[in-house]
Design a protein around this motif. Structure first.
Motif, PDB file in Angstrom:
ATOM      1  N   MET B  91      51.763   7.653 -22.698  1.00  0.00           N
ATOM      2  CA  MET B  91      51.024   6.747 -21.800  1.00  0.00           C
ATOM      3  C   MET B  91      49.840   7.464 -21.177  1.00  0.00           C
ATOM      4  O   MET B  91      48.733   6.921 -21.129  1.00  0.00           O
ATOM      5  CB  MET B  91      51.952   6.210 -20.703  1.00  0.00           C
ATOM      6  N   ALA B  92      50.072   8.705 -20.704  1.00  0.00           N
ATOM      7  CA  ALA B  92      48.983   9.482 -20.114  1.00  0.00           C
ATOM      8  C   ALA B  92      47.888   9.693 -21.159  1.00  0.00           C
ATOM      9  O   ALA B  92      46.698   9.535 -20.873  1.00  0.00           O
ATOM     10  CB  ALA B  92      49.505  10.812 -19.593  1.00  0.00           C
ATOM     11  N   GLY B  93      48.298  10.017 -22.388  1.00  0.00           N
ATOM     12  CA  GLY B  93      47.348  10.276 -23.460  1.00  0.00           C
ATOM     13  C   GLY B  93      46.561   9.044 -23.867  1.00  0.00           C
ATOM     14  O   GLY B  93      45.418   9.149 -24.315  1.00  0.00           O
ATOM     15  N   ALA B  94      47.188   7.872 -23.725  1.00  0.00           N
ATOM     16  CA  ALA B  94      46.529   6.620 -24.121  1.00  0.00           C
ATOM     17  C   ALA B  94      45.884   5.923 -22.920  1.00  0.00           C
ATOM     18  O   ALA B  94      45.448   4.776 -23.053  1.00  0.00           O
ATOM     19  CB  ALA B  94      47.535   5.690 -24.797  1.00  0.00           C
ATOM     20  N   ASP B  95      45.852   6.569 -21.767  1.00  0.00           N
ATOM     21  CA  ASP B  95      45.286   5.982 -20.538  1.00  0.00           C
ATOM     22  C   ASP B  95      45.957   4.656 -20.188  1.00  0.00           C
ATOM     23  O   ASP B  95      45.280   3.672 -19.888  1.00  0.00           O
ATOM     24  CB  ASP B  95      43.769   5.767 -20.674  1.00  0.00           C
ATOM     25  N   LEU B  96      47.277   4.652 -20.256  1.00  0.00           N
ATOM     26  CA  LEU B  96      47.987   3.404 -19.989  1.00  0.00           C
ATOM     27  C   LEU B  96      48.674   3.428 -18.627  1.00  0.00           C
ATOM     28  O   LEU B  96      49.310   4.415 -18.257  1.00  0.00           O
ATOM     29  CB  LEU B  96      49.039   3.153 -21.076  1.00  0.00           C
ATOM     30  N   PRO B  97      48.567   2.315 -17.896  1.00  0.00           N
ATOM     31  CA  PRO B  97      49.240   2.211 -16.602  1.00  0.00           C
ATOM     32  C   PRO B  97      50.661   1.665 -16.757  1.00  0.00           C
ATOM     33  O   PRO B  97      50.988   1.010 -17.750  1.00  0.00           O
ATOM     34  CB  PRO B  97      48.367   1.198 -15.866  1.00  0.00           C
ATOM     35  N   GLY B  98      51.465   1.929 -15.761  1.00  0.00           N
ATOM     36  CA  GLY B  98      52.834   1.416 -15.739  1.00  0.00           C
ATOM     37  C   GLY B  98      53.590   2.208 -14.693  1.00  0.00           C
ATOM     38  O   GLY B  98      53.158   3.298 -14.313  1.00  0.00           O
ATOM     39  N   VAL B  99      54.696   1.654 -14.224  1.00  0.00           N
ATOM     40  CA  VAL B  99      55.426   2.307 -13.133  1.00  0.00           C
ATOM     41  C   VAL B  99      56.860   2.616 -13.552  1.00  0.00           C
ATOM     42  O   VAL B  99      57.553   1.772 -14.122  1.00  0.00           O
ATOM     43  CB  VAL B  99      55.413   1.426 -11.865  1.00  0.00           C
ATOM     44  N   VAL B 100      57.251   3.857 -13.268  1.00  0.00           N
ATOM     45  CA  VAL B 100      58.620   4.304 -13.518  1.00  0.00           C
ATOM     46  C   VAL B 100      59.220   4.720 -12.181  1.00  0.00           C
ATOM     47  O   VAL B 100      58.609   5.496 -11.444  1.00  0.00           O
ATOM     48  CB  VAL B 100      58.642   5.507 -14.476  1.00  0.00           C
ATOM     49  N   VAL B 101      60.394   4.191 -11.890  1.00  0.00           N
ATOM     50  CA  VAL B 101      61.080   4.567 -10.659  1.00  0.00           C
ATOM     51  C   VAL B 101      62.227   5.496 -11.024  1.00  0.00           C
ATOM     52  O   VAL B 101      63.055   5.160 -11.884  1.00  0.00           O
ATOM     53  CB  VAL B 101      61.613   3.308  -9.931  1.00  0.00           C
ATOM     54  N   ASN B 102      62.264   6.658 -10.388  1.00  0.00           N
ATOM     55  CA  ASN B 102      63.361   7.595 -10.630  1.00  0.00           C
ATOM     56  C   ASN B 102      64.208   7.704  -9.366  1.00  0.00           C
ATOM     57  O   ASN B 102      63.767   8.237  -8.351  1.00  0.00           O
ATOM     58  CB  ASN B 102      62.799   8.977 -11.021  1.00  0.00           C
TER      59      ASN B 102
END
Lengths: 476, 362
Positions: B91-102
Motif C-alpha cells: 500500500m505504501a509503495g502504491a500510494d494507497l490510503p486505508g486504515v488498520v487498527v491494531n
C-alpha cells in the motif's frame, strides 16, 4: 488471429519509457494470445470502460503495459483478495483476476479457493504453463511428474514434491462458481475454444451472475527448454494428459443476477433512530465529588460484568465521568469474571482498578485474590457463600450478604447481582444516588421489560434484608 | 448524542462517520468486537462488510478497495498485524490510503490476549519491507478511538498512505461515554488516481512496481518527501506540565495510568505532569523537547522500552541536549500500576545514574 486488428490494447506499449509494439513475452509464450483474447472480448461485449484487471506477480505482472482498461497490481497470490474488494466497492466494475500457476496454485491458493467459495463477482484467468516463468523456471504446483525444473533438477518426484495440482477439479467441489473451464492456447483450434470460454466468463460478469474460472494450458518455451513448436506439442500431449481440457461447469444460463443494493439510511439517521435509548447527559466536572474505584468479581454467569455496567450507567445518568473495564479472553471463559468501574467528577486517568475503594466478591477465589488490595477505609461486599478464610486488610469493612441464597429463594437465581446492586445503594458507597442506580437497573432490562418489576422487587427485598441485618453505621 | 460503548465499537462508529465504505477483517481477541460491530452496523447503512479468510486477505482487500477509490478499514491484533505487513508495504509503495487498527496484545508469538504495547516498532518504524512508514495515531480513550479513526482516514487520504490506529486490549475492551461525531466527513475525490471501472478512470494504474533502479529510487525519494511533509500533522497533549519538575512521557493507555500517577504524585507534593503524543508517526519531537527540557523525564510503557528508545532517538534527532530519561514498564499483559509509576517517579527524582532505567525491566 494475426491478421485481425488487436482491440482493447494500447496502440504502443511503453516499457521502461520507450514505446514499442513488441510485448516483453518470449517467442511462443501463451500470455500474449491470452491477453488478446481477453481485451477482444472486453471490447466486443462493450465492457472496456468498466473493466479492471488485477495483474499478478510473475510474467503477467506487466499486463498493464498492454491492456487498455483500469489496471491494478496485486501482491503475489493476492489478486483474488484485491479483486474481491474492488467488486465489493464498485459493483459496476468488471473485475478480472489474471494469475499464473505459482501465484494462484501455491502462495495464493487459499485466497483463490475462498473467493471461489464465496462466489465473488470476478472472472479468473489462470495461466498454467507448469512452471514459474519470470522467477527462473522453478517447480510450480502444476509441474508434471518427472518434469525437470530449477528446483526439481532430477525431475518432480511425487514422493517428495507431491502431484500436479488440478485447480479446476478442486474448485469444482465448490457450490458457488458459475463457470469452470479448462482450455488451451497451444494451437488455433484450441485458441478458438479458449476465446469462447473467455467471452462466456466476461458475459457472466456483465450480467452480474458471479464467479467464472478459466484455466489456460499455455506454452513456456523458455522454461520448458523447448522451441515454440515443441513447447506447444508438449502442452497438447503431455500437459493435456494430466490436465484434460473441457468445461466442467457452466451454470450461466440458470444463474440469477444479483439484486441491486437496497436503499439504506445514512449514518447520522441510523444512529439517531436506533440508538436513542443510549442517550445520557454529558458528564460535568465536579471537583467536590470523590473519585470511586470499584471492582466486581465472581464467576462467569453471575452477572458480574452487567452489574458493573449498571453502576457505570447510573454514573452516566448522574453526569459523572465513568469507565468500565472487563476481564476478557480465556480468563472469562475459564469461569472467573471481573470488571473495574471508575466513577469520577473529572476526566478519568487509569481505568484499571488496582486498589479498589469498593470490592464486590461473588466467589471465594476472587475474595482471596482481590481483598488484600482494597484501600484502607474501603469496603468489601461479599456473598455469604464465600468463607472468609482470611481477614480483610486493616481499616477495611466487610459486609457479608446472602445475595445468591436470597435470589434463589425468590425464584430468580440469575439475579444475585441485583441483590449486590441493592447493597451498593443501601451502603451508599458508590457516591451515586439510589434513584440512578434503580433507573440503570431498569435500563439494563430494556429488552426484557417483564423483568423490570421483578428486579425492582428483588432490589427492595435485598434492601429490607440489609435493614434487618446490617448495622447502619457501616454505611457511607 | 452520546453512547456508552467499548473502545472497539467506537472505532467502527468513527469509521462510519469518516465515510468508510467497506470493512474487511478476520477475528482475533482482543479486537473482535470491531468486526462484530462492523458486521451489525455496516450493512445497516448500505455499506459492505466481509469476513476475510485471513489477515493476509484482509489487508489485500483493503489494498483492492483503496485501488478502487474506496475508504476501507480492517482491524486486528499482534499476530494478524504481523501477517499484514507485506500488504502495508504494498500500500505504501502504491500510494494507497486505508486504515488498520491494531488492538495490541502481548507477544511475541501467540503470547496472550492481554494489553501490551509491544508492536510499537512494528507500527512506527514500518514493519514491512522497504523504505516506508505509516501514519500512526495513538488513542487513549473511547472518544479518541472514534475521533482518531476518523483522523486516520483523513490523513491517509490526504497523504495517500496507509494509517494505523495503535491501541491495545484495554482501550479496545473498556467502555466509556462516546459523544458521536456531529456529521459524516465529506468523501475524498479519488478520480485522478483510482480505478472506478468508469471511462474517466480507465487509464489509471495502481501498482507498487518500479522496474528500474532509477525509477524506484525516484519513487523512494518522493515517499520520503511525503513523510517529511506529514510532520506538520504531529499532535500531542500535555497535562499539568507547566510547573512540573518531572514529566511522565507515555502514549495510549499508559498515558491514562500516567495521568492518575501524576495526580497521585502531586497529592504527595511532587510536581508531576504528562506528555502524550497522539501521533506516533509523525512524532511530535519539538514539543517533547520543549516540554522536558530542564526537567526529569520518565517514560511509562507496556513494552520492553521500544517507546523509550524512540523518545531518546527523537530528542537526539531534534538536536536537543542529551538528558537521561527513565523507564517504568511492564510486559506480557501486566498493566503497570499507578503505585509502580509513583515509586519509579520518586526514584527518578532521587537521582540515579544518567539514563539508568528506573523501572523494572523484567
Amino acid at each position: 488471429m494475426t491478421q485481425k486488428k488487436t482491440v482493447g490494447m494500447y496502440e504502443s506499449f511503453v516499457r521502461s519509457g520507450q514505446p514499442t509494439r513488441a510485448t516483453h513475452y518470449c517467442a511462443g509464450c501463451g500470455h500474449g494470445i491470452i491477453h488478446k483474447l481477453i481485451t477482444e472480448a472486453m471490447v466486443e461485449l462493450g465492457l472496456q470502460d468498466r473493466t479492471i484487471i488485477v495483474n499478478p506477480i510473475g510474467c503477467g505482472v506487466f499486463g498493464y503495459y498492454y491492456c487498455d482498461c483500469g489496471n491494478v497490481g496485486a501482491a503475489h497470490g493476492r489478486a483474488p483478495a484485491v479483486g474481491t474488494a474492488i467488486n465489493r466497492g464498485r459493483r459496476e466494475a468488471v473485475v478480472i483476476s489474471y494469475q499464473g500457476d505459482g501465484d494462484l496454485g501455491a502462495i495464493g491458493f487459499n485466497n483463490t479457493f475462498q473467493a471461489a467459495s464465496r462466489g465473488e463477482h470476478m472472472a479468473v484467468f489462470f495461466v498454467n504453463n507448469a512452471t514459474y516463468g519470470m522467477t527462473g523456471g522453478q517447480m510450480a504446483p502444476t509441474t508434471l511428474v518427472g518434469m525437470k525444473t530449477t528446483t526439481s533438477p532430477f525431475g518432480r518426484d511425487p514422493l517428495t514434491a507431491g502431484y500436479p495440482l488440478h485447480v479446476c477439479e478442486v474448485l469444482n467441489q465448490l457450490k458457488a462458481p458459475v463457470l469452470i473451464e479448462r482450455v488451451s492456447v497451444a494451437d488455433t483450434k484450441r485458441i478458438m475454444q479458449a476465446r469462447r470460454a473467455v467471452r462466456k466468463a466476461l458475459e457472466i460478469q456483465r450480467d452480474g451472475k458471479g464467479y467464472a474460472f478459466v484455466e489456460f494450458i499455455s506454452p513456456c518455451p523458455t522454461n520448458m527448454g523447448l522451441d515454440s513448436i515443441r513447447a506447444a506439442i508438449f502442452c497438447m500431449e503431455e500437459m493435456e494428459r494430466e490436465f484434460p481440457l473441457g468445461c466442467m461447469r457452466d451454470n450461466s444460463a440458470t444463474a440469477v443476477p444479483r439484486a441491486p443494493v437496497a436503499p439504506a439510511p445514512g449514518v447520522e439517521a441510523f444512529f439517531a433512530q436506533s440508538e436513542r435509548q443510549h442517550q445520557a447527559p454529558v458528564a460535568e466536572a465536579d471537583e467536590a465529588f470523590k473519585e470511586q474505584r470499584l471492582k466486581f468479581t465472581g464467576f462467569g454467569g453471575q452477572g458480574i460484568l452487567s452489574l458493573g455496567i449498571c453502576v457505570a450507567e447510573a454514573a452516566r445518568l448522574e453526569k459523572r465521568f465513568t469507565t468500565w473495564f472487563p476481564s476478557y479472553g480465556p480468563e472469562q471463559r475459564g469461569g472467573s469474571a471481573a470488571c473495574s468501574v471508575v466513577v469520577s467528577g473529572k476526566p478519568i486517568g487509569s481505568p484499571a482498578v488496582d486498589r479498589p475503594d469498593v470490592l464486590v466478591c461473588m466467589n471465594q477465589p476472587s475474595y482471596e485474590r482481590f481483598a488484600p488490595d482494597v484501600r484502607p477505609g474501603g469496603l468489601v461486599i461479599v456473598d455469604a457463600s464465600v468463607p472468609l478464610t482470611m481477614p480483610a486488610p486493616a481499616g477495611v469493612r466487610v459486609v457479608s450478604m446472602p445475595a445468591i441464597d436470597l435470589s434463589l429463594r425468590l425464584g430468580v437465581p440469575q439475579a444475585a447481582n441485583t441483590m449486590m446492586l441493592a447493597a451498593l445503594a443501601w451502603l451508599e458507597v458508590t457516591g451515586l444516588r439510589s434513584e440512578h442506580l434503580l433507573a440503570a437497573l431498569d435500563a439494563s432490562f430494556k429488552k426484557k421489560p417483564a423483568l423490570v418489576e421483578k428486579n425492582r422487587l428483588l432490589f427492595s427485598e435485598a434492601t429490607a434484608w440489609l435493614e434487618r441485618h446490617v448495622p447502619a453505621e457501616v454505611r457511607g | 448524542m452520546t453512547k456508552f460503548v467499548k473502545g472497539n465499537e467506537a472505532v467502527v462508529i468513527g469509521a462510519m462517520y469518516a465515510g468508510c465504505d467497506v470493512y474487511f477483517g478476520y477475528p482475533i481477541t482482543p479486537a473482535s468486537e470491531i468486526a462484530h460491530a462492523a458486521a451489525r452496523w455496516f450493512p445497516s447503512v448500505g455499506r459492505e462488510f466481509l469476513q476475510a479468510e485471513c489477515e493476509t486477505a484482509s489487508i489485500n482487500m483493503v489494498y483492492g478497495a483503496a485501488a478502487a477509490g474506496r475508504l476501507a478499514l480492517t482491524a486486528t491484533s499482534g499476530p494478524g498485524m504481523s501477517l499484514m505487513q507485506e500488504g502495508l508495504s504494498y500500500m505504501a509503495g502504491a500510494d494507497l490510503p486505508g486504515v488498520v487498527v491494531n488492538i495490541m496484545r502481548a507477544g511475541p508469538g501467540l503470547g496472550n490476549v492481554y494489553p501490551e504495547q509491544g508492536d510499537y516498532n512494528q507500527a512506527v518504524k514500518g514493519g514491512g519491507h522497504g523504505n516506508y512508514r505509516c501514519v500512526v495515531l495513538a488513542p487513549a480513550s473511547v472518544q479518541e478511538m472514534c475521533d482518531l479513526t476518523m483522523r486516520a482516514f483523513e490523513l491517509s487520504f490526504k497523504y495517500l498512505t496507509p494509517a494505523i490506529v495503535l491501541a491495545d486490549g484495554l482501550l479496545g475492551q473498556m467502555m466509556e461515554t462516546l459523544a458521536l461525531p456531529e456529521r459524516e466527513m465529506p468523501k475524498p475525490d479519488t478520480t485522478s488516481w483510482a480505478v472506478h471501472g468508469t471511462p474517466e478512470t480507465r487509464g489509471n494504474l495502481v501498482v507498487s512496481i518500479r522496474p528500474t533502479a532509477l525509477e524506484q529510487e525516484a519513487h523512494n525519494v518522493r515517499l520520503q518527501a511525503k513523510y517529511a511533509a506529514m510532520q506538520v500533522e504531529a499532535q500531542h497533549e500535555t497535562y499539568l506540565c507547566d510547573d512540573a519538575e518531572l514529566v511522565l512521557v507515555a502514549y495510549g493507555i499508559s498515558s491514562r495510568i500516567a495521568r492518575t500517577a501524576a495526580e497521585a504524585l502531586r497529592e504527595q507534593g511532587v510536581k508531576a505532569g504528562v506528555f502524550r503524543p497522539l501521533s506516533l508517526s509523525p512524532f511530535p519531537a519539538p514539543a517533547l523537547c520543549r516540554t522536558i527540557e530542564g526537567r526529569r523525564a520518565l517514560v511509562v510503557e507496556l513494552s520492553s522500552g521500544q517507546f523509550h528508545d524512540d523518545v531518546l532517538l527523537q530528542i537526539a534527532k531534534a538536536g536537543a541536549r542529551y538528558q537521561p530519561v527513565g523507564l517504568c514498564n511492564r510486559m506480557g499483559g501486566m498493566v503497570v500500576t499507578v503505585d509502580e509509576v509513583v515509586a519509579a517517579a520518586k526514584r527518578e527524582l532521587a537521582g540515579g545514574a544518567p539514563g539508568e532505567p528506573s523501572g523494572r525491566l523484567s
